[in-house]
Motif scaffolding. Structure first.
Motif, PDB file in Angstrom:
ATOM      1  N   UNK A 152       0.831  -1.200   0.000  1.00 29.73           N
ATOM      2  CA  UNK A 152       0.000   0.000   0.000  1.00 29.73           C
ATOM      3  C   UNK A 152       0.872   1.260   0.000  1.00 29.73           C
ATOM      4  N   UNK A 176       2.414   1.837  -3.357  1.00 25.44           N
ATOM      5  CA  UNK A 176       1.428   2.381  -4.293  1.00 25.44           C
ATOM      6  C   UNK A 176       1.190   3.863  -4.059  1.00 25.44           C
ATOM      7  N   UNK A 177       1.146   4.244  -2.789  1.00 24.55           N
ATOM      8  CA  UNK A 177       0.910   5.663  -2.499  1.00 24.55           C
ATOM      9  C   UNK A 177       2.049   6.522  -3.006  1.00 24.55           C
ATOM     10  N   UNK A 196       4.093   6.087  -5.345  1.00 23.90           N
ATOM     11  CA  UNK A 196       4.272   6.217  -6.800  1.00 23.90           C
ATOM     12  C   UNK A 196       3.011   6.771  -7.457  1.00 23.90           C
TER      13      UNK A 196
END
Lengths: 284, 358
Positions: free
Chosen positions: B195, B198-199, B201
Motif C-alpha cells: 500500500x 502504491x501511495x 508512486x
C-alpha cells in the motif's frame, strides 16, 4: 505538429485546450485576459512594486523587462499568489481578485516557470512533469493506495499526456533521469514541461533563457513560439535578452525600481526616453 | 551477466509503471517473499523469531511510516515513539473495553487513533519547517510519556501502570507460538509495504515529494500544501500506530510507557536515515541493520577481546554499540545521505554492466 492528444480533464471539454488552432488560421490577438490594476507591494519599508497597471491580451506574447531588482519576478509572484499585494487588484478572465490564491490560480489555468530552477530534485523528469498533472487527478487516497480502478487508469492516461510533452520538448532520452543530473538547459525545459502539463491558458515564464548559450536560446524561443502559435497559449515573458524580447513579443512592459516606465509595442518601447535612461543611464 | 533487461520491452504504460519493471527484480522479490513465508518458519528457532525476526518486521513497519513523513514529505518528526504509544494503548483500550472486539479491528483502531493524534501534532508543520518542526513534534513525545504514565484511564486503571494482552486470537486462529506471531506480523508488513509503495508512486506521493523538494513551486502548480503535509502525517501515523499496537500486543505482550519513549523515536529516525530517506526498500534495510548490529556486536566483541587477551564486559558492549551507531550515522550523513537503499541501487546499476567495464 501533433503535440497534444487531448485528455479529457475534469471540467473542460476534451480538446478545448492546447488543441491546435484551425489550420491556416494566423495568430489572432483577442480581448484582455489578464488585467492588473494599481498593484503595490511592500516588504516592510521596501517598496517592491508601486502602482503597477498593465493588461495582457489573449494569445499574445507580453514581455516584462527591466533592470535587476525592478520588480518583475515580484509581479509574477503576485499574479501567482505567492506574494499578497497590499493594494490593487488582478482580473483574470472576468473574475477580479484582491489577492490571488495559488491553488485557484492553477485551476484557472495560469502556469509558471521559475527564474532559479525550482524543479523537484528528488524526482525523475517524467515524475516532475507528472506533478503538473496532479491538478487533474481526482481519485482518492484509498484508491491510490490500492491502485484500483480509476486510480490506475488515471496514472496511465496522464502518463500518456506527459509523453506528448516529452516528445514536444525533445527530452525523450532523459525521461527517467533524476532532474538534478541534467544540464541546466535541459532542466529549464523540464520546468517548461511541468508548466505545460497543467494545460495552461496563460504561461508565465520567468527568464526562461537566462544562462543559456545561443543554440539553447533558439530552441527555447522555438518552443515558446510553438506553444503560442499553435495552441494559442498566452505568454507572459520576463527576459533580459533584448534581442529575444524585441523579436518575439507583441507588447512590452518596462519596470524600473518597482514603477512602470514604459508600455507598448517593441518599437515604441525601444524609442521611449525613460526606458533608454533606465537601461543606459542619463547623461549628466 | 544474469541481470540484464535486454529484450524486456514495454508496450504499455501500465507495464512501464509496475513496481518492479525489470523481470529479474520481480522474480527476486517473489522468491524472497516465498522464502520468508515458507522457508523461514522451517529454519529459524524460537530465539531467532522473538529476538530478531519479529522486532525486525515491526520496526520495518514503523520505519515505513516514518519514511513516508520524513523521507517522502520532508517533515522531520520526533514524535514517532508517541504515535506508536497511541497506537498500542488505543488498540489495548478498544480490545478490553469493547466486548467481542476482533483483534484485527483493535489493531486498526490503534492506527486510527494514532492518525488523529498525528494529524493534530502535524498542524505546526503548516507554519514551521526543519529543526523547529522536530522540536514541535517532540511535544507529542513528552505528552504521551506523561499521559500514559499518569492517566489511569488509558491503562484501564492497572495498579502497576503496565498493561498486558494475554491471548491473541484472530477469527479462530490462536496466535501463540513464535512462528505464528512471525507470520502474523509478516502479513501486516507485506500488506502495508504494498500500500505504501502504491501511495508513493501515485499522485499523492508526488505531492509529498514536491512539497519536500520545493514547496513554492509545488504551491504554484496547484498542490495544496496543507493537504499534502497533513495527509503525510495521517498516513504515516496510521502505519506507525499499527506498528505500535503490534509491538505491544505481539512482541512485548505486556508493556509500560517506557517502551515507546524518546529512544524509540530516535531509533526509528536512525533506521530511516541509515536505510535511506525516501525509499520503501530503505526502511527494511535500516531496520535489519538496527536489529542485527547489536546482536552481531554482542557476539563478536567478546571474541575479539579474547583474541587480544582482554575481557569485554556486557556494559562495554552496550557502550560500544552506541559509539558504533553514532559513528555510522555520522558516516552515512556525510558519505551517503540516501543510505543503504542508495548503495543497493548503485550496486544494481553496476550489476547491469558486470562483468564489462562499460
Amino acid at each position: 505538429m501533433s503535440y497534444i492528444n487531448p485528455v479529457n480533464c475534469a471540467d473542460r471539454p476534451a480538446g478545448a485546450f492546447l488543441a491546435p488552432q484551425e489550420a491556416g488560421q494566423t495568430k489572432k490577438i483577442g480581448d484582455v485576459i489578464l488585467d492588473v490594476r494599481n498593484i503595490s507591494l511592500r516588504f516592510g519599508g521596501v517598496k517592491a512594486l508601486t502602482d503597477i497597471s498593465f493588461d495582457v491580451r489573449e494569445h499574445e506574447v507580453r514581455s516584462i523587462i527591466g533592470p535587476n531588482g525592478a520588480g518583475k519576478s515580484s509581479m509574477l509572484n503576485c499574479i501567482n499568489g505567492v506574494y499578497a499585494q497590499q493594494e490593487g487588484s488582478i482580473t483574470f478572465r472576468g473574475r477580479t481578485f484582491k489577492h490571488m490564491n495559488s491553488r485557484a490560480v492553477a485551476e484557472m489555468g495560469i502556469a509558471r516557470t521559475f527564474q532559479n530552477l525550482a524543479l523537484f530534485k528528488g524526482m525523475s523528469v517524467i515524475e516532475n512533469i507528472m506533478t503538473g498533472r496532479n491538478l487533474f487527478m481526482k481519485s482518492n487516497l484509498l484508491l491510490q493506495a490500492l491502485r484500483l480502478g480509476p486510480a490506475g487508469r488515471e496514472e496511465v492516461r496522464h502518463r500518456e499526456f506527459v509523453e506528448h510533452i516529452v516528445d514536444f520538448l525533445e527530452i525523450q532520452q532523459h525521461r527517467s533521469t533524476p532532474v538534478g543530473q541534467l544540464p541546466y538547459g535541459l532542466q529549464k525545459r523540464v520546468d517548461l514541461g511541468r508548466a505545460l502539463a497543467m494545460e495552461p491558458k496563460m504561461l508565465l515564464l520567468d527568464e526562461p533563457m537566462a544562462g543559456m548559450n545561443v543554440e539553447e536560446k533558439q530552441d527555447m524561443c522555438r518552443f515558446i513560439l510553438d506553444i503560442n502559435d499553435e495552441f494559442g497559449t498566452t505568454v507572459v515573458l520576463i527576459e533580459h535578452d533584448m534581442g529575444v524580447v524585441m523579436d518575439i513579443s507583441d507588447r512590452v512592459v518596462v519596470l524600473d525600481y518597482g514603477k512602470k516606465i514604459g508600455d507598448g509595442t517593441p518599437d515604441e518601447v525601444r524609442n521611449n526616453e525613460d526606458v533608454i535612461n533606465a537601461y543606459l543611464g542619463n547623461s549628466h | 551477466m544474469f541481470y540484464r533487461e535486454n529484450g524486456q520491452l514495454k508496450t504499455s504504460y501500465q507495464a512501464d509503471q509496475q513496481i518492479f519493471p525489470i523481470a529479474q527484480d520481480r522474480w527476486a522479490i517473489i522468491g524472497l517473499v516465498l522464502f520468508a513465508i515458507v522457508a523461514v518458519p522451517l529454519l529459524a528457532n524460537e530465539y531467532t523469531f522473538s529476538a530478531i525476526l519479529i522486532p525486525f518486521l515491526i520496526l520495518s513497519l514503523a520505519a515505513l511510516g516514518v519514511n513516508i513523513l520524513v523521507g517522502y514529505c520532508g517533515q522531520i518528526s520526533m514524535g514517532s515513539g508517541a504515535f506508536m504509544a497511541v497506537g498500542a494503548y488505543a488498540a489495548y483500550n478498544t480490545l478490553v473495553r469493547i466486548d467481542g472486539m476482533p483483534l484485527l479491528l483493535a489493531l486498526l483502531s490503534g492506527g486510527f487513533f494514532a492518525t488523529v493524534v498525528g494529524m493534530f501534532f502535524g498542524i505546526p508543520s503548516l507554519r514551521v519547517k526543519g529543526l523547529y518542526l522536530a522540536v514541535a513534534t517532540l511535544a507529542a513525545q513528552f505528552l504521551s510519556d506523561w499521559a500514559f504514565l499518569r492517566v489511569p484511564w488509558f491503562t484501564n486503571n492497572s495498579t502497576s501502570g503496565s498493561v498486558m494482552v494475554s491471548e491473541l486470537q484472530m477469527f479462530s486462529w490462536r496466535i501463540d507460538t513464535a512462528v505464528e506471531k512471525y507470520l502474523f506480523c509478516l502479513g501486516f508488513l507485506i500488506v502495508f509495504a504494498v500500500l505504501a509503495k502504491n501511495l508513493v508512486r501515485s499522485a499523492i506521493g508526488r505531492e509529498w515529494m514536491a512539497v519536500r523538494d520545493m514547496d513554492v513551486a509545488a504551491a504554484v502548480i496547484g498542490i495544496r500544501i496543507t493537504y499534502a503535509k497533513l495527509s503525510a502525517f495521517a498516513v504515516s501515523s496510521f502505519i506507525i500506530g499499527v506498528a505500535g499496537a503490534l509491538w505491544g500486543f505481539v512482541h512485548l505482550g505486556a508493556w509500560e510507557p517506557a517502551a515507546f519513549g524518546l529512544d524509540r523515536s530516535f531509533q526509528l529516525l536512525f533506521i530511516v536515515i541509515i536505510g535511506g530517506m525516501g525509499s520503501i526498500m530503505g526502511s527494511f534495510f535500516g531496520a535489519a541493520f538496527i536489529v542485527i548490529l547489536p546482536i552481531v556486536l554482542s557476539q563478536t566483541l567478546p571474541a575479539l577481546g579474547n583474541l587480544v587477551g582482554f575481557e569485554v564486559s556486557t556494559a562495554a558492549i552496550s557502550h560500544a554499540e552506541f559509539m558504533i551507531f553514532g559513528a555510522l550515522i555520522v558516516w552515512f550523513l556525510i558519505v551517503e545521505p540516501h543510505g543503504l537503499a542508495k548503495l543497493w541501487s548503485t550496486g544494481k546499476q553496476k550489476l547491469r554492466l558486470w562483468p564489462f567495464p562499460h
